[in-house]
Write a protein that holds these residues in place. Structure first.
Motif, PDB file in Angstrom:
ATOM      1  N   UNK A  86       0.830  -1.216   0.000  1.00 63.79           N
ATOM      2  CA  UNK A  86       0.000   0.000   0.000  1.00 63.79           C
ATOM      3  C   UNK A  86       0.852   1.249   0.000  1.00 63.79           C
ATOM      4  N   UNK A  87       0.592   2.097   0.987  1.00 61.16           N
ATOM      5  CA  UNK A  87       1.290   3.383   1.046  1.00 61.16           C
ATOM      6  C   UNK A  87       2.745   3.281   1.528  1.00 61.16           C
ATOM      7  N   UNK A  88       3.169   2.130   1.985  1.00 62.97           N
ATOM      8  CA  UNK A  88       4.575   1.940   2.350  1.00 62.97           C
ATOM      9  C   UNK A  88       4.933   2.256   3.801  1.00 62.97           C
ATOM     10  N   UNK A  89       3.918   2.422   4.661  1.00 56.90           N
ATOM     11  CA  UNK A  89       4.225   2.788   6.056  1.00 56.90           C
ATOM     12  C   UNK A  89       4.957   1.678   6.812  1.00 56.90           C
ATOM     13  N   UNK A  90       4.662   0.440   6.502  1.00 57.48           N
ATOM     14  CA  UNK A  90       5.396  -0.650   7.166  1.00 57.48           C
ATOM     15  C   UNK A  90       6.866  -0.602   6.741  1.00 57.48           C
ATOM     16  N   UNK A  91       7.106  -0.405   5.437  1.00 56.93           N
ATOM     17  CA  UNK A  91       8.485  -0.361   4.940  1.00 56.93           C
ATOM     18  C   UNK A  91       9.232   0.827   5.552  1.00 56.93           C
ATOM     19  N   UNK A  92       8.502   1.913   5.757  1.00 56.17           N
ATOM     20  CA  UNK A  92       9.087   3.097   6.390  1.00 56.17           C
ATOM     21  C   UNK A  92       9.513   2.765   7.829  1.00 56.17           C
ATOM     22  N   UNK A  93       8.645   2.050   8.540  1.00 55.58           N
ATOM     23  CA  UNK A  93       8.958   1.669   9.928  1.00 55.58           C
ATOM     24  C   UNK A  93      10.147   0.709   9.962  1.00 55.58           C
ATOM     25  N   UNK A  94      10.214  -0.218   8.993  1.00 58.14           N
ATOM     26  CA  UNK A  94      11.348  -1.147   8.930  1.00 58.14           C
ATOM     27  C   UNK A  94      12.639  -0.380   8.709  1.00 58.14           C
ATOM     28  N   UNK A  95      12.599   0.563   7.772  1.00 60.27           N
ATOM     29  CA  UNK A  95      13.784   1.359   7.448  1.00 60.27           C
ATOM     30  C   UNK A  95      14.298   2.090   8.690  1.00 60.27           C
ATOM     31  N   UNK A  96      13.367   2.677   9.438  1.00 60.76           N
ATOM     32  CA  UNK A  96      13.737   3.414  10.653  1.00 60.76           C
ATOM     33  C   UNK A  96      14.328   2.483  11.709  1.00 60.76           C
ATOM     34  N   UNK A  97      14.045   1.177  11.609  1.00 60.01           N
ATOM     35  CA  UNK A  97      14.552   0.210  12.585  1.00 60.01           C
ATOM     36  C   UNK A  97      15.625  -0.703  12.000  1.00 60.01           C
TER      37      UNK A  97
END
Ligand SMILES: [Zn+2]
Length: 286
Positions: A86-97
């Motif tokens: 979808x909008x990529x929020x999970x991938x964003x959270x992974x990147x931050x972690x």
């Protein structure tokens, strides 16, 4: 698709609701199953920009909870796959972690944002377009996606192939036993169908195909050789943005939306003490 037998336990399905699509119920395991169609025209009643404001805080908060549980369940460097980014929020959270995660997504509406954010996303349907990983993925995650997939049995077989032997299958999913689903059933019983139609997302281009409870989801995965390692609840509402979230539905009249938001705020203590609307399951291969 066959709508006469339950895809989880094989018992007969009975017609339960006639909405825009039919909803059937399994008399044995309680699975709710629809004969909805995925519309490839990619038209939706959902206003994506308003939806972002309403949902983002809540999603990011929930994703942090999932990541901290995942890191407890599986230590070391993690390489994952998200199905339906979808909008990529999970991938964003992974990147931050500092977690490596590839996404697979059938739609292109967020492609520009994905590229700008440097996410690794393949466009297409799982499993046909899915990138393979030597030895399998450490985790495969579904965030509000599993309930949209038509053939759940062949899906779970593909997941078994793509997950490492000690990997974690994460399913983050709305529950038919939750407060909002039960409210929608009550409203339907007194003649107001729109709430139940909304729960099934029958007015969106990608409707729900199944509504699970904790037991029948575990039953499905057990049948394909998975054990449930963990279940935890996630918040389904951020009370500070509930109005924006309701108004993000284009079919929603502003006055009615404001009224519903007010009513939900009043019911906050009840909602927070009810059976959770969203649960996250960690499954492992037996
Ligand atoms: Zn069943």
């Amino acid at each position: 698709m066959d709508n006469s037998t339950c895809p989880v336990c094989g018992s007969p399905l009975k017609l339960k609701y006639k909405l825009r699509f039919n909803v059937y119920e399994c008399g044995n395991c309680g699975l709710l199953h629809s004969d909805a169609q995925f519309e490839h025209s990619f038209q939706s009643d959902l206003e994506s920009t308003t939806r972002d404001v309403g949902l983002k805080n809540l999603r990011l908060k929930n994703f942090k909870v999932i990541i901290s549980e995942l890191q407890k369940a599986k230590t070391g460097e993690l390489h994952g796959l998200e199905i339906g980014s979808g909008n990529g929020w999970w991938l964003e959270t992974c990147k931050a972690n500092s977690i490596d995660c590839t996404g697979i997504e059938p739609e292109h509406i967020y492609e520009e944002y994905h590229k700008k954010s440097g996410f690794n996303i393949v466009y297409g349907f799982y499993p046909d377009m899915s990138p393979k990983r030597q030895g399998g993925y450490d985790f495969i995650i579904f965030n509000d996606v599993f309930e949209h997939i038509p053939d759940i049995n062949s899906l779970v077989e593909s997941l078994k192939q793509d997950l490492a032997d000690d990997g974690v299958l994460i399913i983050n999913i709305p529950m038919s036993t939750g407060f909002f689903y039960r409210m929608a059933k009550l409203l339907h019983a007194v003649g107001w169908n729109s709430s139940l139609t909304r729960m099934w997302q029958f007015n969106f281009h990608s409707p729900h195909m199944n509504y699970f409870n904790e037991q029948n989801l575990k039953m499905l995965l057990d049948k394909h050789g998975f054990d449930c390692a963990e279940v935890f609840k996630l918040d389904s509402l951020d009370f500070s943005t509930v109005k924006e979230r309701i108004l993000s539905d284009r079919g929603m009249n502003k006055f009615r939306g404001t009224f519903i938001a007010g009513a939900l705020s009043l019911m906050r203590p009840v909602i927070q003490h009810s059976e959770p609307d969203i649960k996250t399951f960690f499954f492992k291969k037996k």
